[in-house]
Write an enzyme that holds these catalytic residues in place. Sequence first.
Site, mmCIF file in Angstrom:
data_model
loop_
_atom_site.group_PDB
_atom_site.id
_atom_site.type_symbol
_atom_site.label_atom_id
_atom_site.label_comp_id
_atom_site.label_asym_id
_atom_site.label_seq_id
_atom_site.Cartn_x
_atom_site.Cartn_y
_atom_site.Cartn_z
ATOM 1 N N HIS A 1 0.851 -1.190 0.000
ATOM 2 C CA HIS A 1 0.000 0.000 0.000
ATOM 3 C C HIS A 1 0.883 1.234 0.000
ATOM 4 C CE1 HIS A 1 -3.757 2.184 0.787
ATOM 5 N NE2 HIS A 1 -2.974 3.029 1.428
ATOM 6 N N ASP B 1 -14.703 2.661 6.436
ATOM 7 C CA ASP B 1 -13.627 3.548 5.976
ATOM 8 C C ASP B 1 -14.093 4.398 4.799
ATOM 9 O OD1 ASP B 1 -10.916 4.615 5.729
ATOM 10 O OD2 ASP B 1 -10.968 3.548 3.828
ATOM 11 N N ARG C 1 -14.311 12.866 6.081
ATOM 12 C CA ARG C 1 -13.067 13.556 6.448
ATOM 13 C C ARG C 1 -12.631 14.501 5.337
ATOM 14 N NH1 ARG C 1 -9.309 8.875 6.933
ATOM 15 N NH2 ARG C 1 -7.708 10.458 7.228
ATOM 16 N N SER D 1 -7.443 4.062 8.676
ATOM 17 C CA SER D 1 -8.063 3.953 7.356
ATOM 18 C C SER D 1 -7.281 2.952 6.489
ATOM 19 C CB SER D 1 -8.080 5.348 6.711
ATOM 20 O OG SER D 1 -8.271 5.286 5.334
ATOM 21 N N LYS E 1 -8.425 -1.424 5.798
ATOM 22 C CA LYS E 1 -8.639 -1.998 4.461
ATOM 23 C C LYS E 1 -7.704 -3.171 4.228
ATOM 24 C CE LYS E 1 -8.095 2.109 2.637
ATOM 25 N NZ LYS E 1 -8.281 3.483 2.252
HETATM 26 N N1 URA Z 1 -4.968 6.769 2.255
HETATM 27 C C1 URA Z 1 -5.986 6.100 2.873
HETATM 28 O O1 URA Z 1 -6.329 4.982 2.481
HETATM 29 N N2 URA Z 1 -6.614 6.687 3.905
HETATM 30 C C2 URA Z 1 -6.272 7.904 4.373
HETATM 31 O O2 URA Z 1 -6.868 8.352 5.335
HETATM 32 C C3 URA Z 1 -5.226 8.597 3.736
HETATM 33 C C4 URA Z 1 -4.568 7.996 2.676
#
Ligand code: URA
Length: 436
Positions: free
Chosen positions: A82, A161, A168, A183, A187
């Site tokens: 990620h 999320d 947000r 967040s 995931k």
């Molecule tokens: N990437 C994400 O998946 N979530 C965030 O809050 C910021 C960057």
Amino acid sequence: MRAVDIITKTRDKEELSSEEFHFLIENFTSGEIPDYQMAAWAMAVLLNGMTDQEITDLTLAMAASGDQLDLSEFGGNVVDKHSTGGVGDKTTLVVAPIVAACGLPVGKMSGRGLGFSGGTIDKLESIPGFKTDLTTEEFIDQLKNHGIVLTGQSADLAPADGKLYSLRDVTGTVQSIPLIASSVMSKKIAAGADAIALDVKVGRGAFMKTLEEARALAEVMVSIGKLSGRRVIALLSQMDQPLGVAVGNALELKEAIEMLHGQGPEDFHVHCVDLSAYMLLLGNKTDSLDSARQMAQKAIDDGSAWEKFRELVIIQHGDVSFIDQPEKLPQASFVFTVVAEKDGWVSVVDAKEVGESSVVIGAGRAKKGDQIDPAVGIMVRAKIGDKITKGQAVFDVHVNDESAFDTVLEKLKNAVEISDEPVDPPPYFWDVLGIE
Ligand code: URA
């Protein structure tokens, strides 16, 4: 339990329990807790922070808000990666086939670009037909039969999320380490991988502008991973200037194809080989970083990574002739050049300005749901540390509408600074956390 009591507790810096997080997240996901209460709570988190235990409890509650993939049948070695988001970051397109070609299953759900940072799914959609909305069953079948999956984020995984992130985005509460960490990790945990390599970007074109902030975010994410039984490493990588040369969807895909054929910019090459190597280490394919780097490089040199990428495109219904002959990919009608205004050494190529310019010309989205133009983008012809002469190209701007160039010319000129003294190029990586 009442939402208002949870909000006031966080406002008064009192620690929340795991039960309170579950109550908050479950009821927000189902719509019982309205957006205004959740937004007030998110602002309290942004201002007051949370303890590591709270961040972990929040992450686990968000991961449990929807389906959670069970990948145990793969023997504990599925790896995921990620990136926290950058400009010119097409790494997944190269790293996933390299690692899969080395025999480690890579199952990855990726996002679309939002703001000035790009998204893997938009880049892949430059290939006609490429399917990015696989079902959970298709995801698992493909991982089993081909060892590689690149698809969009399923709405059924960590739905809390998706909902919280949209809130947000419009309430000034993105920039919070506990909220970003939970967040990202919710995931990743819901997507089921056993090992996760996090590419935490640092600099002008990243969420985290300083090394201190990036390190704090990375430490929290590594610790959440450990507490939830995952093997996690985090690389802190340079994002003051764009990664590689290409910024824009089809242009980045072409650069990734070149890299899989063993050509392309040096910074992007090192980035891909190193990230692949850490994923191979995490997935227990080898026990030293040097041998992991050699494995990754060999997969490029012997063509197996390229063949894996072709296999991915074919099984996800993409028209493979577009990657075999990349000149078939969407191409812009006009290319304009921005040139250096004096002699010297390049000291700044501001990734944020370049990323924002690419959005203005249509390569990204100003807001969710906007259409993107896969053909347009910016080629970064000068990088920090390069010696440059007046009139030399700094950016090539690919546009479909001549007037679009005028809207970004000043911004791109301001994105570059040239020093009279030699400048050292920045390191590609600042640090790696989570490796024993
Ligand atoms: N990437 C994400 O998946 N979530 C965030 O809050 C910021 C960057």
